[in-house]
Enzyme design. Structure first.
Site, short mmCIF file in Angstrom:
data_model
loop_
_atom_site.label_atom_id
_atom_site.label_comp_id
_atom_site.label_asym_id
_atom_site.label_seq_id
_atom_site.Cartn_x
_atom_site.Cartn_y
_atom_site.Cartn_z
N TYR A 114 1.99 -27.26 -31.36
CA TYR A 114 0.94 -27.31 -32.84
C TYR A 114 1.13 -28.61 -33.29
CZ TYR A 114 -1.29 -26.03 -36.99
OH TYR A 114 -2.24 -26.19 -37.89
N TRP A 116 -1.71 -31.61 -35.50
CA TRP A 116 -3.15 -32.43 -35.88
C TRP A 116 -3.62 -33.23 -34.73
CZ3 TRP A 116 -6.77 -32.65 -40.19
CH2 TRP A 116 -6.92 -31.39 -40.96
#
Ligand SMILES: Nc1nc2c(c(=O)[nH]1)N[C@H]1C(S)=C(S)[C@@H](COP(=O)(O)OP(=O)(O)OC[C@H]3O[C@@H](n4cnc5c(=O)[nH]c(N)nc54)[C@H](O)[C@@H]3O)O[C@H]1N2
Ligand SMILES: Nc1nc2c(c(=O)[nH]1)N[C@H]1C(S)=C(S)[C@@H](COP(=O)(O)OP(=O)(O)OC[C@H]3O[C@@H](n4cnc5c(=O)[nH]c(N)nc54)[C@H](O)[C@@H]3O)O[C@H]1N2
Ligand SMILES: [Mo]
Length: 773
Positions: A114, A116
């Site tokens: 996980y 960005w």
């Protein structure tokens, strides 16, 4: 020697820009010409791209190199690294992937990764991680996200889709033309509108708010801090206790019911299950009517204020907006569901400027008018392992292999993870209760991380592979909430020996015998062209012009036109609830869900309800820990990205994260402005710099996330990372999202010598003769 300067179009999550490069060094990032409100975070990039904190060569933790899966895993984060050649590093990773999959099966490999990553879509590290791990045999992955995970799994039961939480809400043109009252739960902090996932050509929230200031819309901001009211907006601020918005909304709903101001036609025609919800409001079963007076005792807002807001809402065209933060808390489903129920009672859902919305003030682009066509995308392909955990249950998974857990109506068992692979994320930023994560992180035998910088996560890996930054490669970027798509030209040579994640995975795929499945026989150039052409095909089919790839690449961007017509959420459903039935079992808005009822989760009842969290100011726990910590997004960076950059460093106090508190709370504790303080609870403690702020409610302290995790002696975190204090709890068994906001704490002055921050010191290294490997 004459120096040469060149300029390259580029993009980050905090905006598009021109990279100005002199003699091979990035000297500045000039904002994109079409951006009227560029983010100052751009100024951090030149220093960060050339920083000493860049990872220059592949590196392996000394103990792991000597003993592989038998190494002392508690040494992660403190042991020296050995720098090795790329081939050595890639052979080690390939060997370990094969060993773990061969001995334990693909589900023993965790590749959720996980985070960005970059705005560029081809080189998006998380997507590439999935693509490689899926192509080479599969892995255990993660469902949902930290941003709006509770909404993602709740909203389909209530309105049949979670699209509104992605920013597809009634657009600003509609709001400016019709809204009279804008009730903003969580406010509209412009700080957060610096960011768009995938990057944006224009920071449009600023422009919409500038127009809103000139409009007739009246704003009411409900938040624990006045800081959530954008400057210049003549908004009424209603301070609220954190995590109690549900009670306030229920008090408003009860007021409408009592005065017969609810829209029975709307409720009959478009909603399912109003009757049991109304019974709950009246207290039929629990004997407690959810009156404004009842709500006031919970949320701390005066009952008359609650009643009067409900009456104003009924008398005007009203939009109820919730920021994403409200659902990033234990029982975070409830404020969202309650706001929909309240909007349904007002009967304005589907009307221009009315109804409910999510995410205004959470991200740039929420409610930006944009044709509904795709942005550039890169696919990860299917995961053959079919092993998936709720995104935020990562530490639970590592600590409880083989244990059962509930999620979204199903029962599953945590896999036994032997190897963790991470690229494009920083779990020692994003996860809660970091002291618990440290214990969980010791479980896997091997951890591989690709990073550009020596982040806290890279330091805690066994094998670290240096990745280029966005400026060191070509890419294409853009967001489904922005009308621009941007070309990203390579501006710099790779720093040190860093390589593109794509190339790293291609070489690993070659070792695993799946190179063609990973690359589909495309290289960087042909992939970028392919991503653009696939997008352009959709655009053209929808009637929008888009130039040939070469024209786009040369110009640096393409832009979609503004839509002809405003988007109004659920307008079609309102117009014809049969032809446009919602994808819920009843086809209507469900204010009572039989499906949720069938799961029997007492912490997530089948209708909107006040279910007190474990930690809030009304809990018995608060007698010992009297301050509610709110962990907001940082103004001066994106999560932990650019924390070591000039903009973020300038905002620190004695090199530490600021913690905001009311002067009265500070005086009670003998804390002066700028003092070093210890913020603590049962889970941990950190040092921070006190910032006295009258705009923060009594009983509340605000600390942004993002300071690189820096644990020192006796577990004292030195840099001000609030995730040593937050609780690692699922929102509920329904959604299992992170409860990042629910932490009670105490603060005290730090009177000893403060230990220096070491987050930005480099780890130790030594070079090993390759013969010894
Ligand atoms: N207490 C608390 N915790 C929170 C939140 C909160 O509100 N409160 N918010 C949560 C939310 S909403 C989110 S989205 C998460 C964010 O959590 P993350 O997304 O994990 O945070 P970032 O700091 O953005 O981490 C991205 C990492 O990827 C690296 N990276 C960037 N580009 C590349 C690349 O091209 N290749 C490689 N290999 N690496 C790259 C960056 O250097 C950085 O270290 O945090 C969550 N955590
Ligand atoms: N500059 C910057 N912008 C960002 C990010 C970043 O790291 N930096 N991260 C981006 C990401 S990934 C995401 S998911 C979004 C997150 O967007 P949000 O989740 O909306 O952002 P937060 O800053 O966590 O919270 C917004 C506001 O909610 C208020 N608040 C907190 N708790 C409560 C409560 O219980 N009730 C009420 N009424 N208000 C409350 C806080 O005062 C806070 O300022 O932000 C995005 N924008
Ligand atoms: Mo997020």
């Amino acid at each position: 020697m004459t120096s040469s300067t060149a300029r390259f179009p580029s993009l980050s999550h905090w905006g598009a820009f021109t990279a100005v490069v002199t003699d091979g060094r990035l000297v500045s990032c000039e904002p994109f010409a079409h951006d009227s409100a560029p983010s100052p975070i751009l100024q951090s990039m030149p220093g960060m791209v050339h920083s000493d904190l860049r990872i220059r060569r592949p590196a392996v933790r000394q103990g792991w190199l000597a003993q592989r899966q038998g190494s002392d895993r508690s040494a992660r984060g403190s042991e020296a690294f050995v720098e090795v050649d790329w081939d050595v590093a890639l052979d080690l990773v390939a060997g370990e992937l094969a060993r773990v999959r061969g001995d334990h099966g693909p589900a023993a490999l965790f590749g959720g990764s996980y985070g960005w990553s970059s705005a560029g879509r081809l080189h998006h590290a998380r997507t590439l991680t999935h693509r490689f791990l899926h192509a080479s045999g599969g892995c255990t992955t993660q469902a949902g996200n930290y941003s709006w995970g509770a909404a993602q799994f709740l909203l389909p039961y209530v309105i049949g889709t979670y699209a509104p939480v992605t920013g597809r809400v009634t657009d600003w043109e509609s709001l400016l033309g019709h809204t009279e009252l804008f009730i903003a739960f969580g406010g509209i902090p412009l700080r957060n509108a610096q960011i768009t996932s995938g990057g944006a050509g224009a920071h449009s929230t600023h422009e919409w708010l500038a127009r809103a200031r000139e409009s007739a819309i009246r704003f009411v901001v409900i938040s624990p801090t006045r800081g959530d009211v954008p400057e210049g907006l003549q908004a009424e601020w209603i301070p609220i206790r954190p995590n109690t918005d549900t009670a306030m909304m229920l008090g408003m709903a009860h007021t409408l019911l009592l005065r017969n101001l609810h829209d029975t036609n709307f409720l009959d025609r478009y909603c399912e299950g109003f009757a049991p919800f109304a019974d709950y409001l009246k207290g039929k079963q629990d004997g407690q009517p959810k009156t404004a007076d009842w709500a006031a005792t919970i949320c701390g807002v005066d009952a008359d204020v609650i009643r009067s807001l409900a009456l104003k809402a009924a008398g005007h065209r009203t939009l109820l907006n919730c920021t994403w933060s409200l659902q990033r808390a234990q029982h975070g489903e409830q404020p969202y569901w309650t706001s929909i129920a309240l909007a349904a009672m007002l009967g304005q859902i589907g009307l221009p400027g009315g109804g409910f919305a999510f995410g205004h003030g959470s991200i740039n682009g929420a409610g930006t008018p944009r044709p509904d066509v795709p942005a550039p995308e890169m696919s990860a392909g299917p995961n053959p392992a079919r092993s998936i955990i709720p995104v935020a249950r990562f530490a639970d998974m590592l600590l409880q292999p083989g244990e059962p857990y509930a999620f979204n109506g199903k029962q599953d068992v945590y896999p036994d993870i032997r190897m963790v692979y991470w690229a494009g994320g920083n779990p020692f930023h994003h996860h809660q209760d970091l002291n618990r994560l440290i214990r969980a992180w010791e479980k896997p035998e091997t951890i591989v991380v690709h990073e550009s910088w020596w982040t806290p996560t890279a330091r805690r890996a066994d094998i670290v592979l240096p990745a280029t930054t966005t400026l060191e490669r070509n890419d294409i970027g853009g967001s489904s909430r922005d009308r621009f798509v941007l070309a990203m030209h390579q501006a710099l040579a790779p720093q040190g020996q860093s390589r593109n994640d794509f190339d790293i995975y291609r070489d690993l795929a070659a070792r695993a015998g799946c190179e063609a499945a990973f690359t589909e026989n495309r290289d960087e150039t042909t992939w970028i062209r392919h991503i653009y052409d696939s997008m352009a095909t959709h655009w053209r089919a929808a009637g929008f012009d888009s130039p040939e790839f070469d024209v786009f690449w040369e110009k640096g961007y393409v832009r979609l036109p503004a839509p002809q017509k405003s988007f109004v959420l659920m307008a079609d459903f309102r117009e014809d609830p049969v032809a446009h039935a919602l994808k819920t079992p009843s086809g209507k808005i469900e204010l009572y869900s039989e499906r949720i009822a069938s799961f029997g989760y007492d912490e997530c009842p089948p209708h909107p309800a006040w279910v007190p969290p474990t930690e809030w100011l009304g809990a018995t726990h608060a007698q010992r820990w009297p301050l509610h910590l709110v962990t907001s997004q940082p103004a001066d960076k994106l999560h932990s990205q650019m924390d070591a950059g000039i903009v973020s460093r300038t905002a620190k106090i004695h090199g530490r994260q600021p913690v905001r508190l009311h002067p009265t709370e500070a005086a009670r504790r003998g804390i002066h402005d700028g003092a070093i303080v210890r913020v603590f609870n049962d889970r941990g403690s950190c040092l921070a710099g006190a910032m006295l702020d009258e705009n923060v409610s009594l009983g509340v302290v605000v600390m942004s996330t993002g300071a690189w995790f820096d644990p020192g002696d006796l577990g004292l975190e030195r840099h001000g990372n609030p995730n040593v204090l937050t609780a690692d709890l699922g929102t509920s068994r329904l959604t299992q999202a992170p409860s990042a906001l629910s932490a009670l704490v105490e603060i005290a002055c730090w009177t000893d010598d403060a230990p220096p921050v070491q987050a930005f010191d480099l780890p130790q290294f030594f070079l090993l003769n390759s013969v010894e490997i």
